[in-house]
Design a protein around this motif. Sequence first.
Motif, PDB file in Angstrom:
ATOM      1  N   GLU A   1       0.894  64.610  27.910  1.00  0.00           N
ATOM      2  CA  GLU A   1       2.016  64.189  27.069  1.00  0.00           C
ATOM      3  C   GLU A   1       2.203  65.076  25.849  1.00  0.00           C
ATOM      4  O   GLU A   1       3.331  65.394  25.476  1.00  0.00           O
ATOM      5  CB  GLU A   1       1.842  62.730  26.650  1.00  0.00           C
ATOM      6  CG  GLU A   1       2.132  61.778  27.772  1.00  0.00           C
ATOM      7  CD  GLU A   1       2.146  60.334  27.337  1.00  0.00           C
ATOM      8  OE1 GLU A   1       1.698  60.001  26.224  1.00  0.00           O
ATOM      9  OE2 GLU A   1       2.632  59.523  28.138  1.00  0.00           O
ATOM     10  N   GLU A   2       1.109  65.494  25.224  1.00  0.00           N
ATOM     11  CA  GLU A   2       1.232  66.315  24.012  1.00  0.00           C
ATOM     12  C   GLU A   2       1.763  67.719  24.293  1.00  0.00           C
ATOM     13  O   GLU A   2       2.162  68.434  23.388  1.00  0.00           O
ATOM     14  CB  GLU A   2      -0.101  66.392  23.250  1.00  0.00           C
ATOM     15  CG  GLU A   2      -1.212  67.094  23.991  1.00  0.00           C
ATOM     16  CD  GLU A   2      -2.024  66.185  24.915  1.00  0.00           C
ATOM     17  OE1 GLU A   2      -3.043  66.678  25.434  1.00  0.00           O
ATOM     18  OE2 GLU A   2      -1.648  65.013  25.125  1.00  0.00           O
ATOM     19  N   ARG A   3       1.804  68.109  25.561  1.00  0.00           N
ATOM     20  CA  ARG A   3       2.359  69.424  25.923  1.00  0.00           C
ATOM     21  C   ARG A   3       3.802  69.349  26.388  1.00  0.00           C
ATOM     22  O   ARG A   3       4.388  70.374  26.746  1.00  0.00           O
ATOM     23  CB  ARG A   3       1.485  70.090  26.964  1.00  0.00           C
ATOM     24  CG  ARG A   3       0.135  70.472  26.375  1.00  0.00           C
ATOM     25  CD  ARG A   3      -0.565  71.444  27.224  1.00  0.00           C
ATOM     26  NE  ARG A   3      -1.824  71.817  26.596  1.00  0.00           N
ATOM     27  CZ  ARG A   3      -2.740  72.532  27.184  1.00  0.00           C
ATOM     28  NH1 ARG A   3      -2.543  72.957  28.415  1.00  0.00           N
ATOM     29  NH2 ARG A   3      -3.848  72.843  26.564  1.00  0.00           N
TER      30      ARG A   3
END
Length: 101
Positions: free
Chosen positions: A83-85
Motif C-alpha cells: 500500500e505504501e508504494r
Amino acid sequence: MGLARVRGASMAPTLLPGDLLVVVHGRPPVPGDVVVGELADGTVAVKRAVERRTTASGAAGWWLISDDPAVGVDSRHRGPVPEERVRAVVVGRLWPRPRRL
C-alpha cells in the motif's frame, strides 16, 4: 495533487504514451482506479488497481495490472504492490484534451 506522464503502451486503449495525468497523493485507491505505483523492481508505473492482496511479507497490498495484458510489466510479473508504494490515484487526464464527440 500532482502530474504524471504515461510512458509505454501498457494502459492502451485507456491511456496512451504521452498522456499527462492529474494525480492525488495520499488518496487510498479503490478497485478499478488507475494509480501510480512502484513495482517490486523499483519501476514506477501507471496501472489499474484490481484488488487488495497480501504481499510476501504479509502486509496489505494492491494487485496492479496493465489494461493491455500483452504489453508491459505488472503484478502478474512482480507480485502485489505494498500500500505504501501506491503513490497516487489518477483523477483525470490533462493532455491531450478530450475531444468533443
